[in-house]
Write a protein that holds these residues in place. Sequence first.
Motif, PDB file in Angstrom:
ATOM      1  N   SER A 221       0.841  -1.196   0.000  1.00  0.00           N
ATOM      2  CA  SER A 221       0.000   0.000   0.000  1.00  0.00           C
ATOM      3  C   SER A 221       0.873   1.242   0.000  1.00  0.00           C
ATOM      4  O   SER A 221       1.711   1.419   0.882  1.00  0.00           O
ATOM      5  N   ILE A 222       0.666   2.088  -1.019  1.00  0.00           N
ATOM      6  CA  ILE A 222       1.357   3.375  -1.072  1.00  0.00           C
ATOM      7  C   ILE A 222       0.357   4.433  -1.515  1.00  0.00           C
ATOM      8  O   ILE A 222      -0.666   4.122  -2.127  1.00  0.00           O
ATOM      9  N   GLU A 223       0.668   5.681  -1.199  1.00  0.00           N
ATOM     10  CA  GLU A 223      -0.203   6.778  -1.593  1.00  0.00           C
ATOM     11  C   GLU A 223       0.277   7.351  -2.918  1.00  0.00           C
ATOM     12  O   GLU A 223       1.439   7.719  -3.062  1.00  0.00           O
ATOM     13  N   ILE A 224      -0.647   7.412  -3.892  1.00  0.00           N
ATOM     14  CA  ILE A 224      -0.354   7.972  -5.210  1.00  0.00           C
ATOM     15  C   ILE A 224      -1.399   9.033  -5.500  1.00  0.00           C
ATOM     16  O   ILE A 224      -2.592   8.737  -5.540  1.00  0.00           O
ATOM     17  N   ASP A 225      -0.965  10.271  -5.662  1.00  0.00           N
ATOM     18  CA  ASP A 225      -1.872  11.391  -5.930  1.00  0.00           C
ATOM     19  C   ASP A 225      -2.996  11.464  -4.897  1.00  0.00           C
ATOM     20  O   ASP A 225      -4.161  11.666  -5.237  1.00  0.00           O
ATOM     21  N   GLY A 226      -2.651  11.257  -3.633  1.00  0.00           N
ATOM     22  CA  GLY A 226      -3.623  11.373  -2.558  1.00  0.00           C
ATOM     23  C   GLY A 226      -4.528  10.176  -2.365  1.00  0.00           C
ATOM     24  O   GLY A 226      -5.415  10.183  -1.526  1.00  0.00           O
ATOM     25  N   VAL A 227      -4.318   9.105  -3.148  1.00  0.00           N
ATOM     26  CA  VAL A 227      -5.143   7.901  -3.050  1.00  0.00           C
ATOM     27  C   VAL A 227      -4.250   6.729  -2.664  1.00  0.00           C
ATOM     28  O   VAL A 227      -3.195   6.516  -3.265  1.00  0.00           O
ATOM     29  N   THR A 228      -4.669   5.943  -1.655  1.00  0.00           N
ATOM     30  CA  THR A 228      -3.905   4.764  -1.261  1.00  0.00           C
ATOM     31  C   THR A 228      -4.231   3.613  -2.205  1.00  0.00           C
ATOM     32  O   THR A 228      -5.396   3.283  -2.419  1.00  0.00           O
ATOM     33  N   LYS A 229      -3.183   3.046  -2.799  1.00  0.00           N
ATOM     34  CA  LYS A 229      -3.344   1.949  -3.751  1.00  0.00           C
ATOM     35  C   LYS A 229      -2.423   0.799  -3.373  1.00  0.00           C
ATOM     36  O   LYS A 229      -1.338   1.018  -2.832  1.00  0.00           O
ATOM     37  N   ASN A 230      -2.852  -0.422  -3.682  1.00  0.00           N
ATOM     38  CA  ASN A 230      -1.996  -1.600  -3.560  1.00  0.00           C
ATOM     39  C   ASN A 230      -1.248  -1.748  -4.876  1.00  0.00           C
ATOM     40  O   ASN A 230      -1.862  -1.938  -5.925  1.00  0.00           O
ATOM     41  N   VAL A 231       0.068  -1.666  -4.809  1.00  0.00           N
ATOM     42  CA  VAL A 231       0.893  -1.609  -6.008  1.00  0.00           C
ATOM     43  C   VAL A 231       1.940  -2.723  -5.973  1.00  0.00           C
ATOM     44  O   VAL A 231       2.493  -3.036  -4.925  1.00  0.00           O
ATOM     45  N   SER A 232       2.207  -3.313  -7.137  1.00  0.00           N
ATOM     46  CA  SER A 232       3.311  -4.265  -7.308  1.00  0.00           C
ATOM     47  C   SER A 232       4.287  -3.688  -8.314  1.00  0.00           C
ATOM     48  O   SER A 232       3.906  -2.946  -9.223  1.00  0.00           O
ATOM     49  N   PHE A 233       5.558  -4.061  -8.151  1.00  0.00           N
ATOM     50  CA  PHE A 233       6.607  -3.624  -9.063  1.00  0.00           C
ATOM     51  C   PHE A 233       7.241  -4.844  -9.710  1.00  0.00           C
ATOM     52  O   PHE A 233       7.446  -5.864  -9.057  1.00  0.00           O
TER      53      PHE A 233
ATOM     54  N   THR B  87       9.987 -20.292 -28.988  1.00  0.00           N
ATOM     55  CA  THR B  87       8.837 -19.936 -29.815  1.00  0.00           C
ATOM     56  C   THR B  87       7.768 -19.202 -29.028  1.00  0.00           C
ATOM     57  O   THR B  87       6.866 -18.637 -29.606  1.00  0.00           O
ATOM     58  N   GLU B  88       7.858 -19.203 -27.698  1.00  0.00           N
ATOM     59  CA  GLU B  88       6.889 -18.501 -26.872  1.00  0.00           C
ATOM     60  C   GLU B  88       7.588 -17.426 -26.064  1.00  0.00           C
ATOM     61  O   GLU B  88       8.763 -17.537 -25.754  1.00  0.00           O
ATOM     62  N   GLY B  89       6.830 -16.401 -25.668  1.00  0.00           N
ATOM     63  CA  GLY B  89       7.388 -15.353 -24.828  1.00  0.00           C
ATOM     64  C   GLY B  89       7.518 -15.812 -23.394  1.00  0.00           C
ATOM     65  O   GLY B  89       7.100 -16.905 -23.029  1.00  0.00           O
ATOM     66  N   TYR B  90       8.153 -14.984 -22.590  1.00  0.00           N
ATOM     67  CA  TYR B  90       8.299 -15.287 -21.176  1.00  0.00           C
ATOM     68  C   TYR B  90       6.965 -15.128 -20.468  1.00  0.00           C
ATOM     69  O   TYR B  90       6.173 -14.266 -20.807  1.00  0.00           O
ATOM     70  N   LYS B  91       6.737 -15.949 -19.478  1.00  0.00           N
ATOM     71  CA  LYS B  91       5.539 -15.857 -18.668  1.00  0.00           C
ATOM     72  C   LYS B  91       5.957 -15.678 -17.220  1.00  0.00           C
ATOM     73  O   LYS B  91       6.792 -16.418 -16.719  1.00  0.00           O
ATOM     74  N   ILE B  92       5.378 -14.665 -16.582  1.00  0.00           N
ATOM     75  CA  ILE B  92       5.660 -14.446 -15.172  1.00  0.00           C
ATOM     76  C   ILE B  92       4.345 -14.425 -14.421  1.00  0.00           C
ATOM     77  O   ILE B  92       3.306 -14.103 -14.983  1.00  0.00           O
ATOM     78  N   SER B  93       4.390 -14.787 -13.168  1.00  0.00           N
ATOM     79  CA  SER B  93       3.190 -14.771 -12.335  1.00  0.00           C
ATOM     80  C   SER B  93       3.173 -13.495 -11.514  1.00  0.00           C
ATOM     81  O   SER B  93       4.162 -13.155 -10.865  1.00  0.00           O
ATOM     82  N   LEU B  94       2.054 -12.812 -11.549  1.00  0.00           N
ATOM     83  CA  LEU B  94       1.864 -11.614 -10.750  1.00  0.00           C
ATOM     84  C   LEU B  94       0.784 -11.889  -9.722  1.00  0.00           C
ATOM     85  O   LEU B  94       0.011 -12.838  -9.865  1.00  0.00           O
ATOM     86  N   PRO B  95       0.699 -11.068  -8.680  1.00  0.00           N
ATOM     87  CA  PRO B  95      -0.349 -11.269  -7.684  1.00  0.00           C
ATOM     88  C   PRO B  95      -1.737 -11.181  -8.316  1.00  0.00           C
ATOM     89  O   PRO B  95      -1.928 -10.546  -9.351  1.00  0.00           O
ATOM     90  N   ASP B  96      -2.691 -11.812  -7.682  1.00  0.00           N
ATOM     91  CA  ASP B  96      -4.079 -11.801  -8.136  1.00  0.00           C
ATOM     92  C   ASP B  96      -4.560 -10.367  -8.301  1.00  0.00           C
ATOM     93  O   ASP B  96      -4.322  -9.523  -7.433  1.00  0.00           O
ATOM     94  N   SER B  97      -5.249 -10.075  -9.385  1.00  0.00           N
ATOM     95  CA  SER B  97      -5.696  -8.715  -9.671  1.00  0.00           C
ATOM     96  C   SER B  97      -6.670  -8.174  -8.631  1.00  0.00           C
ATOM     97  O   SER B  97      -6.855  -6.969  -8.523  1.00  0.00           O
ATOM     98  N   ARG B  98      -7.280  -9.055  -7.838  1.00  0.00           N
ATOM     99  CA  ARG B  98      -8.181  -8.574  -6.784  1.00  0.00           C
ATOM    100  C   ARG B  98      -7.414  -7.923  -5.649  1.00  0.00           C
ATOM    101  O   ARG B  98      -7.976  -7.147  -4.882  1.00  0.00           O
ATOM    102  N   SER B  99      -6.114  -8.212  -5.528  1.00  0.00           N
ATOM    103  CA  SER B  99      -5.323  -7.647  -4.441  1.00  0.00           C
ATOM    104  C   SER B  99      -4.401  -6.518  -4.897  1.00  0.00           C
ATOM    105  O   SER B  99      -3.671  -5.955  -4.083  1.00  0.00           O
ATOM    106  N   VAL B 100      -4.433  -6.173  -6.187  1.00  0.00           N
ATOM    107  CA  VAL B 100      -3.530  -5.158  -6.728  1.00  0.00           C
ATOM    108  C   VAL B 100      -4.333  -4.114  -7.504  1.00  0.00           C
ATOM    109  O   VAL B 100      -5.222  -4.456  -8.275  1.00  0.00           O
ATOM    110  N   ASP B 101      -3.984  -2.849  -7.286  1.00  0.00           N
ATOM    111  CA  ASP B 101      -4.625  -1.755  -8.026  1.00  0.00           C
ATOM    112  C   ASP B 101      -3.802  -1.322  -9.231  1.00  0.00           C
ATOM    113  O   ASP B 101      -4.339  -0.785 -10.194  1.00  0.00           O
ATOM    114  N   ALA B 102      -2.464  -1.541  -9.173  1.00  0.00           N
ATOM    115  CA  ALA B 102      -1.599  -1.114 -10.273  1.00  0.00           C
ATOM    116  C   ALA B 102      -0.313  -1.928 -10.262  1.00  0.00           C
ATOM    117  O   ALA B 102       0.136  -2.391  -9.212  1.00  0.00           O
ATOM    118  N   VAL B 103       0.280  -2.082 -11.455  1.00  0.00           N
ATOM    119  CA  VAL B 103       1.577  -2.754 -11.601  1.00  0.00           C
ATOM    120  C   VAL B 103       2.483  -1.813 -12.398  1.00  0.00           C
ATOM    121  O   VAL B 103       2.104  -1.317 -13.458  1.00  0.00           O
TER     122      VAL B 103
END
Length: 93
Positions: free
Chosen positions: A12-24, A46-62
């Motif tokens: 959780s960090i504040e961005i433009d006055g709004v608290t958001k759950n953010v992943s980097f 033949t395929e691109g890289y695949k990475i796992s990110l946190p569930d979108s229900r727990s993240v507001d921005a990446v």
Amino acid sequence: MISGVTASHPMSIEIDGVTKNVSFVYFTETVADSPTRNLINLDKQTEGYKISLPDSRSVDAVYNGKFDLEKIIITKEKTWEELLQSMTLIWEK
């Protein structure tokens, strides 16, 4: 030489006055990512890289870019605003 992905858990960090759950995330690309990959194997990927990110229900921005959370959280050498200025927003709710 290797390539890899560094990713953070949502925080959780504040961005433009709004608290958001953010992943980097940060993808490290090296010579191993050359089209033929001759340095590490003889087969072309033949395929691109695949990475796992946190569930979108727990993240507001990446955000994508090089990050060092120690400089923000522990040593306070950098602010969240300074970090976000150097990163690219790649997904947002």
